[in-house]
Design a protein around this motif. Structure first.
Motif, PDB file in Angstrom:
ATOM      1  N   LEU A  14      -0.484  -3.058   8.644  1.00 32.53           N
ATOM      2  CA  LEU A  14      -2.231  -4.266   8.129  1.00 32.53           C
ATOM      3  C   LEU A  14      -1.815  -5.688   7.442  1.00 32.53           C
ATOM      4  O   LEU A  14      -2.785  -6.221   6.985  1.00 32.53           O
ATOM      5  CB  LEU A  14      -2.732  -2.875   6.702  1.00 32.53           C
ATOM      6  CG  LEU A  14      -3.966  -2.894   6.290  1.00 32.53           C
ATOM      7  CD1 LEU A  14      -5.059  -3.126   7.165  1.00 32.53           C
ATOM      8  CD2 LEU A  14      -3.916  -2.735   5.007  1.00 32.53           C
ATOM      9  N   LEU A  15      -1.119  -5.771   6.512  1.00 28.50           N
ATOM     10  CA  LEU A  15      -0.126  -6.934   6.069  1.00 28.50           C
ATOM     11  C   LEU A  15      -0.672  -8.084   7.282  1.00 28.50           C
ATOM     12  O   LEU A  15      -1.145  -8.962   7.277  1.00 28.50           O
ATOM     13  CB  LEU A  15       0.905  -7.038   5.574  1.00 28.50           C
ATOM     14  CG  LEU A  15       1.126  -8.789   4.921  1.00 28.50           C
ATOM     15  CD1 LEU A  15       0.053  -8.486   3.756  1.00 28.50           C
ATOM     16  CD2 LEU A  15       2.795  -8.324   4.455  1.00 28.50           C
ATOM     17  N   TYR A  17      -2.112  -8.466   9.834  1.00 31.21           N
ATOM     18  CA  TYR A  17      -3.455  -8.012  10.762  1.00 31.21           C
ATOM     19  C   TYR A  17      -4.119  -9.392   9.367  1.00 31.21           C
ATOM     20  O   TYR A  17      -5.020 -10.290  10.010  1.00 31.21           O
ATOM     21  CB  TYR A  17      -4.428  -6.502  10.668  1.00 31.21           C
ATOM     22  CG  TYR A  17      -5.651  -6.893  10.952  1.00 31.21           C
ATOM     23  CD1 TYR A  17      -5.855  -7.791  12.317  1.00 31.21           C
ATOM     24  CD2 TYR A  17      -6.394  -7.316  10.089  1.00 31.21           C
ATOM     25  CE1 TYR A  17      -7.190  -8.058  12.644  1.00 31.21           C
ATOM     26  CE2 TYR A  17      -7.898  -7.146  10.110  1.00 31.21           C
ATOM     27  CZ  TYR A  17      -8.222  -7.537  11.119  1.00 31.21           C
ATOM     28  OH  TYR A  17      -9.146  -7.795  11.410  1.00 31.21           O
ATOM     29  N   TRP A  18      -3.835  -8.814   8.331  1.00 37.00           N
ATOM     30  CA  TRP A  18      -4.553  -9.367   7.132  1.00 37.00           C
ATOM     31  C   TRP A  18      -4.298 -11.136   7.343  1.00 37.00           C
ATOM     32  O   TRP A  18      -5.468 -12.322   6.571  1.00 37.00           O
ATOM     33  CB  TRP A  18      -4.763  -9.410   5.678  1.00 37.00           C
ATOM     34  CG  TRP A  18      -5.958  -8.318   5.877  1.00 37.00           C
ATOM     35  CD1 TRP A  18      -5.999  -7.093   5.715  1.00 37.00           C
ATOM     36  CD2 TRP A  18      -7.516  -8.218   5.730  1.00 37.00           C
ATOM     37  NE1 TRP A  18      -6.752  -5.883   6.171  1.00 37.00           N
ATOM     38  CE2 TRP A  18      -7.547  -6.977   5.892  1.00 37.00           C
ATOM     39  CE3 TRP A  18      -8.166  -9.438   6.165  1.00 37.00           C
ATOM     40  CZ2 TRP A  18      -9.104  -6.343   5.477  1.00 37.00           C
ATOM     41  CZ3 TRP A  18      -9.069  -8.464   6.343  1.00 37.00           C
ATOM     42  CH2 TRP A  18     -10.235  -7.314   6.300  1.00 37.00           C
ATOM     43  N   VAL A  19      -2.970 -11.610   7.242  1.00 34.54           N
ATOM     44  CA  VAL A  19      -2.409 -12.792   8.041  1.00 34.54           C
ATOM     45  C   VAL A  19      -3.095 -13.968   8.815  1.00 34.54           C
ATOM     46  O   VAL A  19      -3.318 -14.278   8.746  1.00 34.54           O
ATOM     47  CB  VAL A  19      -0.802 -13.058   7.713  1.00 34.54           C
ATOM     48  CG1 VAL A  19      -0.636 -14.143   8.601  1.00 34.54           C
ATOM     49  CG2 VAL A  19      -0.443 -12.352   6.549  1.00 34.54           C
ATOM     50  N   ALA A  21      -5.948 -12.911  10.521  1.00 34.24           N
ATOM     51  CA  ALA A  21      -7.338 -13.121  10.008  1.00 34.24           C
ATOM     52  C   ALA A  21      -7.347 -14.073   9.059  1.00 34.24           C
ATOM     53  O   ALA A  21      -8.431 -14.597   9.161  1.00 34.24           O
ATOM     54  CB  ALA A  21      -8.008 -11.820   9.263  1.00 34.24           C
ATOM     55  N   LEU A  22      -6.793 -14.102   7.767  1.00 31.10           N
ATOM     56  CA  LEU A  22      -6.982 -15.617   7.058  1.00 31.10           C
ATOM     57  C   LEU A  22      -6.604 -16.837   8.387  1.00 31.10           C
ATOM     58  O   LEU A  22      -7.409 -17.816   8.154  1.00 31.10           O
ATOM     59  CB  LEU A  22      -5.899 -15.638   6.350  1.00 31.10           C
ATOM     60  CG  LEU A  22      -5.373 -16.129   4.966  1.00 31.10           C
ATOM     61  CD1 LEU A  22      -6.921 -16.634   4.242  1.00 31.10           C
ATOM     62  CD2 LEU A  22      -4.419 -16.373   4.131  1.00 31.10           C
ATOM     63  N   ALA A  65     -13.705  -9.450  11.463  1.00 34.75           N
ATOM     64  CA  ALA A  65     -12.356  -8.930  10.620  1.00 34.75           C
ATOM     65  C   ALA A  65     -12.994  -7.497   9.242  1.00 34.75           C
ATOM     66  O   ALA A  65     -11.575  -6.775   9.435  1.00 34.75           O
ATOM     67  CB  ALA A  65     -12.819 -10.117   9.834  1.00 34.75           C
ATOM     68  N   ARG A  68     -11.622  -5.110  11.561  1.00 33.01           N
ATOM     69  CA  ARG A  68     -10.038  -4.595  11.803  1.00 33.01           C
ATOM     70  C   ARG A  68      -9.893  -5.176  13.096  1.00 33.01           C
ATOM     71  O   ARG A  68      -9.015  -4.262  13.513  1.00 33.01           O
ATOM     72  CB  ARG A  68      -9.364  -3.909  11.384  1.00 33.01           C
ATOM     73  CG  ARG A  68      -9.197  -4.377   9.747  1.00 33.01           C
ATOM     74  CD  ARG A  68      -8.513  -3.132   8.982  1.00 33.01           C
ATOM     75  NE  ARG A  68      -8.492  -3.099   7.391  1.00 33.01           N
ATOM     76  CZ  ARG A  68      -8.420  -1.570   6.893  1.00 33.01           C
ATOM     77  NH1 ARG A  68      -8.122  -0.472   7.800  1.00 33.01           N
ATOM     78  NH2 ARG A  68      -8.794  -1.702   6.094  1.00 33.01           N
ATOM     79  N   TYR A  70      -8.799  -7.296  16.306  1.00 31.39           N
ATOM     80  CA  TYR A  70      -8.198  -8.219  17.106  1.00 31.39           C
ATOM     81  C   TYR A  70      -8.774  -9.497  17.800  1.00 31.39           C
ATOM     82  O   TYR A  70      -8.249 -10.646  18.005  1.00 31.39           O
ATOM     83  CB  TYR A  70      -6.595  -8.001  17.766  1.00 31.39           C
ATOM     84  CG  TYR A  70      -5.585  -7.554  16.746  1.00 31.39           C
ATOM     85  CD1 TYR A  70      -5.270  -6.332  16.583  1.00 31.39           C
ATOM     86  CD2 TYR A  70      -4.474  -8.199  16.196  1.00 31.39           C
ATOM     87  CE1 TYR A  70      -4.501  -5.292  15.322  1.00 31.39           C
ATOM     88  CE2 TYR A  70      -3.910  -7.648  14.525  1.00 31.39           C
ATOM     89  CZ  TYR A  70      -3.747  -6.706  15.092  1.00 31.39           C
ATOM     90  OH  TYR A  70      -2.700  -5.887  13.725  1.00 31.39           O
TER      91      TYR A  70
END
Length: 98
Positions: A14-15, A17-19, A21-22, A65, A68, A70
């Protein structure tokens, strides 16, 4: 309209993925800057169309996003490629110049 509950596949981080996304959001904001300053070479009606297209792409990116997905990474790539293509076509066929 209801969207399915977002879940990551097995082994998904999850981390990470959010990196991603950012970083994708930052790339989309940079693309938006180029859409805004294209008024230096393109007429006002074209800039308005560019901004509408950028908002549509940003909305798609936000939805991806939240799901979630890609596929989110492709949103700024589409934004940049359509901007370059439209600016090239405007210069080649419509006579836009800075």
């Amino acid at each position: 309209m209801r969207y399915p509950t977002p879940t990551l596949r097995k082994g998904g981080n999850l981390l990470l993925y959010w990196v991603i996304a950012l970083l994708t959001a930052v790339a989309q904001l940079i693309a938006g800057y180029f859409y805004l300053v294209s008024g230096l070479a393109a007429p006002l009606w074209a800039v308005a169309l560019f901004l509408v297209w950028w908002v549509v792409l940003t909305r798609v990116g936000v939805k991806l996003a939240l799901l979630r997905s890609y596929w989110l990474v492709l949103v700024p790539l589409v934004a940049v490629s359509t901007w370059f293509g439209a600016m090239w076509a405007g210069d080649a066929f419509l006579g836009w110049m800075a």
